[in-house]
Write a protein that holds these residues in place. Structure first.
Motif, short mmCIF file in Angstrom:
data_model
loop_
_atom_site.label_atom_id
_atom_site.label_comp_id
_atom_site.label_asym_id
_atom_site.label_seq_id
_atom_site.Cartn_x
_atom_site.Cartn_y
_atom_site.Cartn_z
N ALA A 170 41.07 -116.28 40.24
CA ALA A 170 40.16 -115.17 40.48
C ALA A 170 40.45 -114.65 41.87
O ALA A 170 40.83 -115.41 42.77
CB ALA A 170 38.70 -115.61 40.37
N GLU A 226 40.62 -121.08 39.15
CA GLU A 226 39.48 -121.22 38.25
C GLU A 226 39.79 -122.15 37.08
O GLU A 226 38.88 -122.73 36.49
CB GLU A 226 39.06 -119.85 37.71
CG GLU A 226 38.56 -118.88 38.75
CD GLU A 226 37.18 -119.23 39.28
OE1 GLU A 226 36.49 -120.06 38.65
OE2 GLU A 226 36.79 -118.68 40.32
N GLU A 283 46.69 -108.67 35.45
CA GLU A 283 45.76 -107.98 34.56
C GLU A 283 45.11 -106.81 35.29
O GLU A 283 44.72 -106.92 36.44
CB GLU A 283 44.67 -108.93 34.06
CG GLU A 283 45.14 -109.93 33.03
CD GLU A 283 44.00 -110.74 32.43
OE1 GLU A 283 42.83 -110.45 32.76
OE2 GLU A 283 44.27 -111.66 31.64
N GLU A 317 37.75 -106.08 31.42
CA GLU A 317 37.08 -107.29 30.93
C GLU A 317 36.11 -107.87 31.96
O GLU A 317 35.21 -108.62 31.63
CB GLU A 317 38.10 -108.35 30.51
CG GLU A 317 38.90 -108.98 31.63
CD GLU A 317 40.11 -108.17 32.02
OE1 GLU A 317 40.81 -108.56 32.97
OE2 GLU A 317 40.36 -107.13 31.37
N GLN A 318 36.29 -107.51 33.24
CA GLN A 318 35.38 -107.99 34.27
C GLN A 318 34.67 -106.83 34.97
O GLN A 318 34.22 -106.95 36.10
CB GLN A 318 36.13 -108.84 35.30
CG GLN A 318 36.66 -110.12 34.71
CD GLN A 318 37.26 -111.06 35.74
OE1 GLN A 318 37.56 -112.20 35.45
NE2 GLN A 318 37.44 -110.59 36.96
N ARG A 356 39.26 -119.52 32.24
CA ARG A 356 40.30 -118.51 32.38
C ARG A 356 39.89 -117.39 33.33
O ARG A 356 40.70 -116.87 34.07
CB ARG A 356 40.65 -117.90 31.01
CG ARG A 356 41.37 -118.85 30.07
CD ARG A 356 41.90 -118.11 28.84
NE ARG A 356 42.90 -117.12 29.21
CZ ARG A 356 42.76 -115.81 29.04
NH1 ARG A 356 41.63 -115.32 28.54
NH2 ARG A 356 43.72 -114.97 29.38
N ARG A 357 38.62 -116.99 33.28
CA ARG A 357 38.15 -115.89 34.10
C ARG A 357 36.90 -116.30 34.86
O ARG A 357 36.16 -117.18 34.43
CB ARG A 357 37.84 -114.65 33.24
CG ARG A 357 39.04 -114.08 32.50
CD ARG A 357 38.65 -112.76 31.84
NE ARG A 357 39.78 -112.15 31.16
CZ ARG A 357 40.01 -112.25 29.86
NH1 ARG A 357 39.19 -112.96 29.11
NH2 ARG A 357 41.06 -111.66 29.31
N SER A 413 46.08 -113.01 36.99
CA SER A 413 45.18 -113.82 36.18
C SER A 413 45.70 -115.24 35.98
O SER A 413 44.92 -116.17 35.77
CB SER A 413 44.96 -113.17 34.82
OG SER A 413 46.19 -112.99 34.15
N ASP A 415 33.69 -116.39 32.81
CA ASP A 415 33.58 -117.32 31.69
C ASP A 415 32.75 -118.53 32.09
O ASP A 415 32.61 -118.85 33.28
CB ASP A 415 34.97 -117.80 31.24
CG ASP A 415 35.81 -116.70 30.63
OD1 ASP A 415 35.24 -115.65 30.28
OD2 ASP A 415 37.04 -116.89 30.52
N ASN A 423 44.89 -120.49 36.27
CA ASN A 423 44.12 -119.26 36.13
C ASN A 423 43.40 -119.00 37.44
O ASN A 423 42.83 -119.93 38.04
CB ASN A 423 43.11 -119.38 34.99
CG ASN A 423 43.78 -119.66 33.66
OD1 ASN A 423 43.58 -120.71 33.06
ND2 ASN A 423 44.59 -118.73 33.19
#
Length: 429
Positions: free
Chosen positions: A384, A359, A247, A251-252, A34-35, A313, A38, A382
């Motif tokens: 990036a 991603e 987003e 979180e990043q 997802r990110r 995202s 991750d 998803n």
């Protein structure tokens, strides 16, 4: 609207693939992450079929295939766009049966075939008491895959490996390594700050059946992308987004690092201006590189992630609603494909635009007509931001000059092990 024909095949005897498309009602495929921060995990695909004729009743003595070996049999899911220009089908999935679930009804039954990709095999394979010499991360990964205790993947038709050389050297092991193959390969990917996963789709060919174990080095170029927009009227080469998810958050966000090098020394650093605004947010990693490379990796990591940023995202697309040519291109999309996204917020006169790298991939396939296997396919991707990586000369997405250049050790130029076009060693390593 494009007509997309989906084919589902299973090698029930381990060799010959049986087409079960005419009894398949839906397929759900998920792989990637997802990110960008991750871990990549095991990809999965579930296939739902009608079983009114006892075709695949698990463990049943007079079932056509239910009483054969099912676990670990290979499954493939491919698509072809009617009227398209591809010479070969696009394989959206290649994996192995892990479970078969049976649901009984009044004169009906449904079977769900649950499959996993090759990460599951690596998670069960062991490295035991093994020593390694200094090598680039991709070379070390190839050595692991070739170990007798791993030996996966090991064939060339269909293609099942695509391993970059890597830009970072893993130091010689000071003590013998004992670990699962997957865990150790993931640590090498973190050392490289690259991507290690089982990838699917991509450019169709006679040998590309999906399920390709891939290692992308840190400065690997993305592939040419397609434009996805919220606009109603779009030119050729652009696809309408069903939904965009944006987003903006922390979180990043990281502004301090503690990276442990292969000699157990801890390399630290921070971005003071970011800490003043947001407080300290520490990223900790244990790498297999030397102290200098580990420190450079930490410095560049917090350069990329020390400020919050608006990002798309995920993006949702109804692939079959696109034109034939655009649907065909969307089906090629996989992890490391590039997308150009644009969105005009309600009440705004300024369109948000950005270049993104895929991603994670989530495909929901619903069969419209079981007689022809024509399908409705919704893709959720998803992404990036493309600038969360290194500048690459001549790359269509990553060719915009950043504020600072990548560390000095990025000089391998995208060399790829065993690749006929990129398998010649560069002048400098």
């Amino acid at each position: 609207m494009a007509t997309i024909v989906t084919t589902v095949e299973i090698a029930f005897d381990g060799t010959i693939f049986v087409d079960i498309s005419d009894r398949t009602t839906k397929v759900r495929i998920k792989y990637g992450r997802r990110r960008i921060l991750d871990e990549f995990s095991t990809g999965t695909a579930s296939i739902t079929i009608e079983n009114r004729d006892n075709f695949l009743t698990p463990g049943h003595s007079d079932s056509t295939y239910g009483n054969t070996q099912l676990i670990n049999r290979e499954v493939r899911v491919s698509t072809a766009v009617t009227g398209g220009t591809d010479s070969h089908s696009t394989y959206l999935w290649r994996g192995f049966i892990a479970d078969v679930d049976y649901t009984a009804g009044q004169q009906t039954s449904t079977v769900v075939i649950r499959t996993v990709d090759g990460f599951d095999k690596l998670a069960k394979a062991s490295i035991f008491n093994q020593s390694f010499s200094e090598a680039y991360t991709g070379v070390r990964i190839a050595e692991i895959l070739d170990l007798a205790s791993v030996n996966y993947p090991n064939s060339t038709n269909p293609e099942d490996r695509s391993i970059d050389l890597g830009a970072i050297k893993a130091t010689a092991t000071s003590s013998a390594v004992t670990a699962t193959a997957l865990d150790y390969c993931k640590q090498l990917a973190r050392t490289e700050n690259g991507r290690f996963l089982v990838n699917h789709a991509g450019t169709p060919s006679a040998t590309n059946k999906g399920g390709i174990l891939s290692f992308f080095e840190i400065n690997n170029a993305t592939e040419a992308g397609i434009t996805i927009s919220d606009a109603v009227t779009l030119p050729s080469g652009s696809v309408e987004a069903k939904k965009l998810q944006l987003e903006w958050g922390s979180e990043q966000l990281f502004n301090s690092y503690e990276f442990t090098a292969s000699d157990s020394s801890i390399q630290t650093g921070s971005a003071s201006s970011s800490i003043t605004k947001y407080g300290e947010r520490v990223i900790k990693r244990t790498l297999l590189s030397d102290a200098t490379a580990s420190d450079e990796a930490g410095t560049y990591f917090i350069y990329l992630h020390n400020e919050p940023a608006l990002r798309a995202s995920s993006v949702m697309v109804d692939i079959d609603s696109a034109t034939t040519a655009d649907a065909e291109q969307m089906l090629h999309v996989h992890v490391m494909s590039a997308l150009s996204l644009s969105y005009l917020p309600p009440g705004s006169s300024t369109t948000l635009t950005g270049e993104y790298v895929i991603e994670g991939v989530d495909l929901d396939i619903q069969v419209r007509d079981m007689a022809t296997n024509a399908s409705k396919i919704r893709g959720i991707y998803n992404t990036a931001s493309a600038d969360a990586g290194f500048w690459i000369l001549g790359d269509t997405v990553l060719g915009s000059f950043p504020t600072i250049l990548a560390p000095s050790w990025l000089v391998t130029g995208g060399f790829r092990l065993d690749d006929p076009d990129r398998g010649v060693l560069p002048v400098t390593l």
